[in-house]
Scaffold this motif. Structure first.
Motif, PDB file in Angstrom:
ATOM      1  N   VAL A 191      -7.362  46.220  19.834  1.00  0.00           N
ATOM      2  CA  VAL A 191      -6.741  46.623  18.573  1.00  0.00           C
ATOM      3  C   VAL A 191      -6.990  48.110  18.302  1.00  0.00           C
ATOM      4  O   VAL A 191      -6.070  48.863  17.957  1.00  0.00           O
ATOM      5  CB  VAL A 191      -7.271  45.772  17.397  1.00  0.00           C
ATOM      6  CG1 VAL A 191      -6.730  46.298  16.067  1.00  0.00           C
ATOM      7  CG2 VAL A 191      -6.888  44.311  17.576  1.00  0.00           C
ATOM      8  N   ALA A 192      -8.233  48.521  18.466  1.00  0.00           N
ATOM      9  CA  ALA A 192      -8.584  49.927  18.221  1.00  0.00           C
ATOM     10  C   ALA A 192      -7.833  50.851  19.164  1.00  0.00           C
ATOM     11  O   ALA A 192      -7.375  51.933  18.759  1.00  0.00           O
ATOM     12  CB  ALA A 192     -10.092  50.117  18.378  1.00  0.00           C
ATOM     13  N   GLU A 193      -7.698  50.425  20.401  1.00  0.00           N
ATOM     14  CA  GLU A 193      -6.977  51.226  21.392  1.00  0.00           C
ATOM     15  C   GLU A 193      -5.533  51.465  20.947  1.00  0.00           C
ATOM     16  O   GLU A 193      -5.010  52.581  21.022  1.00  0.00           O
ATOM     17  CB  GLU A 193      -7.012  50.490  22.726  1.00  0.00           C
ATOM     18  CG  GLU A 193      -6.182  51.109  23.829  1.00  0.00           C
ATOM     19  CD  GLU A 193      -6.040  50.163  24.994  1.00  0.00           C
ATOM     20  OE1 GLU A 193      -5.003  50.208  25.650  1.00  0.00           O
ATOM     21  OE2 GLU A 193      -6.963  49.363  25.246  1.00  0.00           O
ATOM     22  N   TRP A 194      -4.905  50.392  20.467  1.00  0.00           N
ATOM     23  CA  TRP A 194      -3.501  50.517  20.051  1.00  0.00           C
ATOM     24  C   TRP A 194      -3.379  51.410  18.812  1.00  0.00           C
ATOM     25  O   TRP A 194      -2.492  52.266  18.736  1.00  0.00           O
ATOM     26  CB  TRP A 194      -2.913  49.138  19.753  1.00  0.00           C
ATOM     27  CG  TRP A 194      -1.463  49.212  19.387  1.00  0.00           C
ATOM     28  CD1 TRP A 194      -0.394  49.250  20.234  1.00  0.00           C
ATOM     29  CD2 TRP A 194      -0.924  49.311  18.059  1.00  0.00           C
ATOM     30  NE1 TRP A 194       0.777  49.359  19.524  1.00  0.00           N
ATOM     31  CE2 TRP A 194       0.479  49.396  18.181  1.00  0.00           C
ATOM     32  CE3 TRP A 194      -1.504  49.323  16.787  1.00  0.00           C
ATOM     33  CZ2 TRP A 194       1.324  49.505  17.070  1.00  0.00           C
ATOM     34  CZ3 TRP A 194      -0.656  49.430  15.673  1.00  0.00           C
ATOM     35  CH2 TRP A 194       0.737  49.510  15.830  1.00  0.00           C
ATOM     36  N   ILE A 195      -4.268  51.230  17.841  1.00  0.00           N
ATOM     37  CA  ILE A 195      -4.229  52.054  16.632  1.00  0.00           C
ATOM     38  C   ILE A 195      -4.367  53.529  16.996  1.00  0.00           C
ATOM     39  O   ILE A 195      -3.623  54.389  16.504  1.00  0.00           O
ATOM     40  CB  ILE A 195      -5.348  51.645  15.659  1.00  0.00           C
ATOM     41  CG1 ILE A 195      -5.118  50.235  15.112  1.00  0.00           C
ATOM     42  CG2 ILE A 195      -5.451  52.645  14.507  1.00  0.00           C
ATOM     43  CD1 ILE A 195      -6.300  49.697  14.315  1.00  0.00           C
ATOM     44  N   ASN A 196      -5.309  53.822  17.864  1.00  0.00           N
ATOM     45  CA  ASN A 196      -5.578  55.195  18.280  1.00  0.00           C
ATOM     46  C   ASN A 196      -4.327  55.832  18.867  1.00  0.00           C
ATOM     47  O   ASN A 196      -3.889  56.913  18.464  1.00  0.00           O
ATOM     48  CB  ASN A 196      -6.730  55.191  19.294  1.00  0.00           C
ATOM     49  CG  ASN A 196      -7.251  56.572  19.613  1.00  0.00           C
ATOM     50  OD1 ASN A 196      -6.665  57.586  19.236  1.00  0.00           O
ATOM     51  ND2 ASN A 196      -8.365  56.612  20.338  1.00  0.00           N
ATOM     52  N   ALA A 197      -3.729  55.133  19.839  1.00  0.00           N
ATOM     53  CA  ALA A 197      -2.564  55.686  20.513  1.00  0.00           C
ATOM     54  C   ALA A 197      -1.338  55.729  19.606  1.00  0.00           C
ATOM     55  O   ALA A 197      -0.587  56.705  19.601  1.00  0.00           O
ATOM     56  CB  ALA A 197      -2.261  54.866  21.761  1.00  0.00           C
ATOM     57  N   HIS A 228     -14.493  54.622  15.743  1.00  0.00           N
ATOM     58  CA  HIS A 228     -15.474  55.685  15.484  1.00  0.00           C
ATOM     59  C   HIS A 228     -15.848  56.420  16.769  1.00  0.00           C
ATOM     60  O   HIS A 228     -16.077  57.635  16.747  1.00  0.00           O
ATOM     61  CB  HIS A 228     -16.724  55.098  14.829  1.00  0.00           C
ATOM     62  CG  HIS A 228     -16.596  54.868  13.362  1.00  0.00           C
ATOM     63  ND1 HIS A 228     -16.644  53.618  12.782  1.00  0.00           N
ATOM     64  CD2 HIS A 228     -16.394  55.734  12.327  1.00  0.00           C
ATOM     65  CE1 HIS A 228     -16.490  53.720  11.475  1.00  0.00           C
ATOM     66  NE2 HIS A 228     -16.332  54.983  11.177  1.00  0.00           N
ATOM     67  N   SER A 229     -15.900  55.710  17.884  1.00  0.00           N
ATOM     68  CA  SER A 229     -16.315  56.354  19.128  1.00  0.00           C
ATOM     69  C   SER A 229     -15.173  57.054  19.855  1.00  0.00           C
ATOM     70  O   SER A 229     -15.383  58.083  20.501  1.00  0.00           O
ATOM     71  CB  SER A 229     -16.962  55.326  20.071  1.00  0.00           C
ATOM     72  OG  SER A 229     -16.026  54.332  20.445  1.00  0.00           O
ATOM     73  N   ASP A 230     -13.944  56.518  19.742  1.00  0.00           N
ATOM     74  CA  ASP A 230     -12.838  57.021  20.558  1.00  0.00           C
ATOM     75  C   ASP A 230     -11.766  57.761  19.767  1.00  0.00           C
ATOM     76  O   ASP A 230     -10.900  58.401  20.368  1.00  0.00           O
ATOM     77  CB  ASP A 230     -12.166  55.859  21.304  1.00  0.00           C
ATOM     78  CG  ASP A 230     -13.116  55.153  22.258  1.00  0.00           C
ATOM     79  OD1 ASP A 230     -14.074  55.809  22.713  1.00  0.00           O
ATOM     80  OD2 ASP A 230     -12.905  53.966  22.540  1.00  0.00           O
ATOM     81  N   CYS A 231     -11.786  57.651  18.472  1.00  0.00           N
ATOM     82  CA  CYS A 231     -10.735  58.255  17.641  1.00  0.00           C
ATOM     83  C   CYS A 231     -11.403  59.126  16.581  1.00  0.00           C
ATOM     84  O   CYS A 231     -11.618  58.693  15.449  1.00  0.00           O
ATOM     85  CB  CYS A 231      -9.876  57.166  17.006  1.00  0.00           C
ATOM     86  SG  CYS A 231      -8.383  57.765  16.179  1.00  0.00           S
ATOM     87  N   LYS A 232     -11.724  60.354  16.945  1.00  0.00           N
ATOM     88  CA  LYS A 232     -12.561  61.208  16.098  1.00  0.00           C
ATOM     89  C   LYS A 232     -11.897  61.584  14.777  1.00  0.00           C
ATOM     90  O   LYS A 232     -12.585  61.842  13.785  1.00  0.00           O
ATOM     91  CB  LYS A 232     -12.933  62.488  16.871  1.00  0.00           C
ATOM     92  CG  LYS A 232     -13.683  62.239  18.172  1.00  0.00           C
ATOM     93  CD  LYS A 232     -14.955  61.430  17.954  1.00  0.00           C
ATOM     94  CE  LYS A 232     -15.716  61.221  19.259  1.00  0.00           C
ATOM     95  NZ  LYS A 232     -16.915  60.358  19.092  1.00  0.00           N
TER      96      LYS A 232
END
Length: 385
Positions: A191-197, A228-232
Motif C-alpha cells: 500500500v505504501a509503495e503505491w501511495i508513494n509512486a 516514513h522510511s521511503d517517502c520523505k
C-alpha cells in the motif's frame, strides 16, 4: 453431537505448501522518481509530482496459492461453530456463509453465530460452544486475544481452533491451532509503495485503524513505517475507528480529520466495511473528488466503485478461498492430521487503472484467486465435485 477428541498441537512443517511466486513477490523499492518492477527489473519512469500507473507483482493475477498438498479423508458427522466477527462486516458474513456451505458438504453440522463486533459476545459464544462439546471452531476476523477466558477453555479441552483474517503474534493466547490470513506487513508495504509512486512522493495520508483488530492495526502501522522510511515528503496522520459504533461515529471522525488537516489527499480505510461511512465523512467535509480513498478486502461494491472513480485503490483478499482453506485446516485438525500454523493468503492490488482487467465475478461476489482451488480441495479430500 460428536464428542471432541484430544489431539496434539500441530505446528508449521517446511515443504508442505504450494507457494505462488505472484503471492510472494519481493517488495519493490519505490522513490519519487522511479518504480522498479520485481517481475522484470525494468524502470517505469515517473518524475516527482507526476501521477504514475504502478505495475508490481502485487497487481498481477494470483494463479498459485499457499495450500496443502497431502491428501486425507475428512472426518464426518462433526459439529462445529463458525463465529463471524459481526454482521456489519460483510467480509466476515460472506466468509462464514461459504464456510458453512463447505462444512455441510462434508457432512458436518455448522452453527453460525453473529459475533456482533463485540469481544464480550465472542467470549460468551466460544465458551458456550466449548461447554457444549463442539468438535471444532472457526473464528472469522475475531482476534482470540480479546477473549482470553474462552480461549483458556479451548486450550484446556484441546478443541481444534482456526482463526481467519488475523495473523499470529508473539504474545498470542494459547489455543489457536491455525491462522489463515494475509501478511499485514507485506500488504502494508504494498500500500505504501503505491501511495508513494501515485503521489509522486508527496502524499498527505490519513490512516484509519480499528483497535481490537490486530492485523488491521499491523497493516496500518506498516503503511506508516514504509511511508516514513521511503517517502520523505509524505505526511501521515492517524486516527482510530470504534468498530462497534462506526455507523454513527466514523463519518464525523473522517470529516473532523479532513477539516483539521485540509492537506489530506489520501485516506486508508482499513476495511471495506468502513467505506460507506468514510465516503459520508469525505462528502460532509466537501472533499469528494479531491481525496483518494483506499481500502482492503475486495468487496463487490468497492470493486465496482473503482470503475466509477469513487474508490482509488483496493487491496483485495480472497474471501472464498480463505473459507475453503479454513475448513480444510479444521478438518485436518479434527482428523489428527498435520497442517500449517499460519497459512498466508495472497492479495491483489486493484486501482482505477487496472480494474478493467477484473473478471465479471469480482463485481458479484468479490475478488478471488485466479486458481481452481475447489477442484484441488475435492481431490485432496478424495471427493467428486
Amino acid at each position: 453431537m460428536t464428542t471432541f477428541r484430544r489431539r496434539r498441537r500441530i505446528w508449521r512443517r517446511p515443504g508442505a505448501t504450494l507457494w505462488g511466486a505472484v503471492a510472494t513477490a519481493s517488495l519493490l523499492t519505490v522513490t519519487a522518481c522511479s518504480v522498479v518492477s520485481s517481475g522484470a527489473g525494468e524502470e517505469k519512469g515517473s518524475a516527482p509530482g507526476k501521477r504514475s500507473t504502478v505495475v508490481t507483482g502485487a497487481m498481477g493475477p494470483v494463479n498459485k496459492v499457499d495450500a496443502p498438498t497431502e491428501a486425507f479423508t475428512p472426518p464426518t458427522f462433526k459439529h462445529i461453530l463458525i463465529m463471524p466477527c459481526g454482521s456489519v462486516g460483510q467480509g466476515c458474513v460472506n466468509e462464514a456463509a461459504e464456510e458453512k456451505k463447505v462444512a455441510e458438504s462434508l457432512g458436518w453440522t455448522a452453527d453460525v453465530i453473529d459475533g456482533k463486533m463485540d469481544p464480550t459476545v465472542w467470549n460468551q459464544t466460544v465458551k458456550q460452544a466449548v461447554a457444549s462439546g463442539v468438535d471444532g471452531i472457526i473464528a472469522v476476523s475475531a482476534d482470540p486475544n480479546l477473549y482470553a477466558e474462552a480461549m483458556q477453555s479451548v486450550a484446556s479441552k484441546s478443541v481444534p481452533f482456526v482463526v481467519t483474517q488475523q495473523s499470529p503474534g508473539n504474545k498470542d493466547v494459547k489455543g489457536v491451532d491455525t491462522y489463515v490470513a494475509p501478511d499485514p506487513k507485506v500488504g502494508g508495504a504494498d500500500v505504501a509503495e503505491w501511495i508513494n509512486a501515485d503521489s509522486g512522493g508527496r502524499a498527505h495520508v490519513l490512516l484509519l485503524s480499528a483497535p481490537g483488530f490486530a492485523s488491521g492495526q499491523q497493516r496500518s502501522a506498516a503503511i506508516s513505517e514504509n511511508l516514513h522510511s521511503d517517502c520523505k515528503d509524505c505526511v501521515v496522520y492517524t486516527a482510530d475507528i470504534t468498530a462497534a459504533t462506526m455507523g454513527t461515529s466514523l463519518a464525523p471522525l473522517v470529516t473532523s480529520q479532513l477539516q483539521q488537516h485540509p492537506d489530506i489527499d489520501y485516506v486508508w480505510g482499513t476495511d471495506d466495511c468502513c467505506v460507506s461511512f468514510i465516503q459520508q465523512g469525505i462528502g460532509q467535509a466537501g472533499k469528494t473528488g479531491s481525496v483518494k480513498l483506499m481500502s482492503m478486502s475486495g468487496f463487490p461494491q468497492q470493486m465496482a466503485q473503482l470503475k466509477t472513480g469513487d474508490m482509488a485503490f483496493e487491496l483485495a483478499s480472497p474471501t472464498p478461498y480463505a473459507a475453503w482453506l479454513a475448513v480444510d485446516s479444521l478438518a485436518r485438525l479434527m482428523a489428527g492430521k498435520p497442517t500449517e500454523k499460519f497459512w498466508v493468503l495472497p492479495q491483489r492490488i486493484w486501482t482505477e487503472a487496472s480494474i478493467g482487467d477484473a473478471p465479471a465475478d469480482a463485481f458479484k461476489t468479490g475478488w478471488d484467486v485466479e486458481f481452481d482451488y475447489r477442484s484441488m480441495f475435492h481431490k485432496l479430500w478424495g471427493r467428486k465435485q
